[in-house]
Design an enzyme around this catalytic site. Sequence first.
Site, PDB file in Angstrom:
ATOM      1  N   ASP A   1       0.844  -1.196   0.000  1.00 39.01           N
ATOM      2  CA  ASP A   1       0.000   0.000   0.000  1.00 39.01           C
ATOM      3  C   ASP A   1       0.877   1.243   0.000  1.00 39.01           C
ATOM      4  O   ASP A   1       1.796   1.368   0.821  1.00 39.01           O
ATOM      5  CB  ASP A   1      -0.905   0.028   1.239  1.00 39.01           C
ATOM      6  CG  ASP A   1      -2.045  -0.977   1.131  1.00 39.01           C
ATOM      7  OD1 ASP A   1      -2.034  -1.795   0.197  1.00 39.01           O
ATOM      8  OD2 ASP A   1      -2.945  -0.944   1.992  1.00 39.01           O
TER       9      ASP A   1
ATOM     10  N   HIS B   1       4.072  -2.202   3.793  1.00 40.58           N
ATOM     11  CA  HIS B   1       4.171  -0.790   3.443  1.00 40.58           C
ATOM     12  C   HIS B   1       5.603  -0.481   2.983  1.00 40.58           C
ATOM     13  O   HIS B   1       6.556  -0.727   3.729  1.00 40.58           O
ATOM     14  CB  HIS B   1       3.777   0.093   4.628  1.00 40.58           C
ATOM     15  CG  HIS B   1       2.321   0.023   4.946  1.00 40.58           C
ATOM     16  ND1 HIS B   1       1.803  -0.939   5.784  1.00 40.58           N
ATOM     17  CD2 HIS B   1       1.271   0.768   4.511  1.00 40.58           C
ATOM     18  CE1 HIS B   1       0.487  -0.773   5.871  1.00 40.58           C
ATOM     19  NE2 HIS B   1       0.138   0.250   5.107  1.00 40.58           N
TER      20      HIS B   1
END
Length: 430
Positions: free
Chosen positions: A247, A399
């Site tokens: 993400d 991430h």
Amino acid sequence: MSRRCRYTIYGILACLGICVIGVLVKILFFSGLFVPLLKVDGDKEMKVQVHESFRDPGVIASYRFHDYSDEVKRTSNLNTDKLGTYTIVYHLDSYDKKVSRTVHVVDTKAPTITLKQGKMIRVFENGTYQEPGFHAQDNYDGDLTKKVTVKHHVNMKKTGTYDIVYQVKDASNNIASVTRKVQVCKDPTTTKLYYNHDDYDNTAEEWWFNKSKEHKRTTGAKPQSLLDKYDAYYQGKDEKVIYLTFDEGGNDITYIKQIADVLNKNNVKATFFLTRNYIKNEADFMRDLVKHGHVIGNHTWHHYDMTTLANAKDVDAFVKEITETEKTYMEVCGVPMKKVFRFPKGGGSERAMKMVKDLGYRTYFWSHAYYDYASDVSGEEALKTMMDHYHNGAIYLLHPSNKGNYEAMDTFIKNMKKEGYRFATVDEIK
């Protein structure tokens, strides 16, 4: 044998002898035995492409079996940078001999036409076609851009694929022609979602899951039987496959490009859930991801909590968060976006999932994640949690802002391959 026959045979043999002697004399004469020989080597007329170097075959110079080529002088007006007919003269001054060769400098190369934004572009229905531009260059005439003719009829009011033909001719009548295909697509931002979703619960709930123990499949905030109603998933099938997902909303510090390099080096495909502005601002990187087979998923425009927009008043804003991202992706990458979606911050509701489904998307949560927002997570810590909780069909949420994830990625991939796992993108989960 009669005397007459003998005389006839003697006559024939005498004629043959004279002929043979004549041939020998000619050979010796033209070989430079009796008189000096000077002749061009190869063709007396030759062609050379303009701006290319001319390889002169030279001459043959001999006399009495001696080679006099080194004594031959050469004069020429040849200019290979200018079209025309030129002469090369070869002199053997010591024997007052000279021969010449004609060289034609020609232009047989067609110009080149370069299309800005490539030979295939996508535009959106009911918009205005804007020519991306082109450049025409000739090896002799130079810039011919202004002489290019463009023939097309792109109907911006009707979806379909149209041809635009670009053509140019140089001064030597060499013609270049290039075709660009223009695909007129439906504009995703014109999508309307007619709101009738009040029957669905809009209670916001952040996604959670139970960490896998002993590498067994796990459970999440909602059972898969409920998620199936909304085309939503948090893990894949019970088989040896890992789904790496990343993400990215446009953090100031990110290792996403370094991670992509590691994935490409290991021939691993992953899914990147990205926001609209990141897709727009990193256009070259987006195209490189697609080229390497990665999937870019929709992570909305502004990274809002989508449950706050899942109502009659804000339904258009809800739709716009998704369709504007989809349109930007199509503009940047030139291909339709795969209909894979992830809620920002992992927050969603049944109503929001239903609205996402009605827009044609599938939602993907995850079955493994850890607190990787902290910038001081080491590669060793990242690798340990990734290895401790893998399981069949696991969807990993990671991430790229965490350097530890980047440092652990290569080892994790190699370890999982040794365990017999493969890696895939989430669009395989259906």
